[in-house]
Motif scaffolding. Structure first.
Motif, PDB file in Angstrom:
ATOM      1  N   ILE A   1      -3.098   1.506  12.997  1.00 15.59           N
ATOM      2  CA  ILE A   1      -4.157   2.019  12.123  1.00 15.59           C
ATOM      3  C   ILE A   1      -4.230   1.201  10.841  1.00 15.59           C
ATOM      4  O   ILE A   1      -5.309   0.829  10.382  1.00 15.59           O
ATOM      5  N   LEU A   2      -3.069   0.888  10.252  1.00 16.81           N
ATOM      6  CA  LEU A   2      -3.046   0.091   9.027  1.00 16.81           C
ATOM      7  C   LEU A   2      -3.524  -1.334   9.272  1.00 16.81           C
ATOM      8  O   LEU A   2      -4.165  -1.938   8.408  1.00 16.81           O
TER       9      LEU A   2
ATOM     10  N   SER B   1       0.712   3.643   2.045  1.00 15.50           N
ATOM     11  CA  SER B   1       0.863   4.239   3.369  1.00 15.50           C
ATOM     12  C   SER B   1       2.176   3.880   4.048  1.00 15.50           C
ATOM     13  O   SER B   1       2.569   4.542   4.991  1.00 15.50           O
TER      14      SER B   1
ATOM     15  N   ARG C   1      -5.825  -2.227  11.394  1.00 16.70           N
ATOM     16  CA  ARG C   1      -7.284  -2.184  11.489  1.00 16.70           C
ATOM     17  C   ARG C   1      -7.930  -2.104  10.117  1.00 16.70           C
ATOM     18  O   ARG C   1      -9.026  -2.587   9.919  1.00 16.70           O
ATOM     19  N   LYS C   2      -7.244  -1.476   9.154  1.00 22.62           N
ATOM     20  CA  LYS C   2      -7.793  -1.325   7.811  1.00 22.62           C
ATOM     21  C   LYS C   2      -7.596  -2.564   6.953  1.00 22.62           C
ATOM     22  O   LYS C   2      -8.131  -2.641   5.864  1.00 22.62           O
ATOM     23  N   LYS C   3      -6.831  -3.535   7.435  1.00 25.07           N
ATOM     24  CA  LYS C   3      -6.533  -4.734   6.654  1.00 25.07           C
ATOM     25  C   LYS C   3      -7.817  -5.533   6.445  1.00 25.07           C
ATOM     26  O   LYS C   3      -8.539  -5.835   7.403  1.00 25.07           O
ATOM     27  N   PRO C   4      -8.126  -5.901   5.197  1.00 28.22           N
ATOM     28  CA  PRO C   4      -9.365  -6.646   4.943  1.00 28.22           C
ATOM     29  C   PRO C   4      -9.284  -8.084   5.467  1.00 28.22           C
ATOM     30  O   PRO C   4      -8.207  -8.653   5.610  1.00 28.22           O
TER      31      PRO C   4
ATOM     32  N   GLY D   1       0.815  -1.203   0.000  1.00 24.49           N
ATOM     33  CA  GLY D   1       0.000   0.000   0.000  1.00 24.49           C
ATOM     34  C   GLY D   1       0.851   1.255   0.000  1.00 24.49           C
ATOM     35  O   GLY D   1       2.041   1.232   0.288  1.00 24.49           O
TER      36      GLY D   1
END
Length: 79
Positions: free
Chosen positions: A65-66, A11, A68-71, A9
């Motif tokens: 934060i990243l 980010s 938590r965004k992981k699918p 990603g």
């Protein structure tokens, strides 16, 4: 096996940039204080170490934060 490789990603480099700039700003502020007060290595070393610690915590915050965004995986969350 998925057809495309996993992506880190956009980010990831941003996280290192934020943490690195935070560490560099502490170091530059330490150099400025040493120049003003004439205590050359004291503030530079102290604030550089403080900047390393602050950068570490900043990277940890960004990593959480990243994460938590992981699918979820296609089969659903494993328990």
């Amino acid at each position: 096996m998925p057809s495309d490789p996993p992506s880190k990603g956009p980010s990831v480099p941003m996280g290192f940039m934020v943490a690195g700039s935070e560490m560099a700003s502490f170091t530059l502020f330490g150099l400025l204080l040493d120049y003003v007060f004439g205590t050359m290595p004291a503030f530079t070393i102290g604030l550089t170490l403080l900047g390393v610690v602050a950068a570490f915590f900043q990277l940890m915050r960004i990593a959480k934060i990243l994460a938590r965004k992981k699918p979820d995986p296609p089969g659903g969350p494993e328990e």
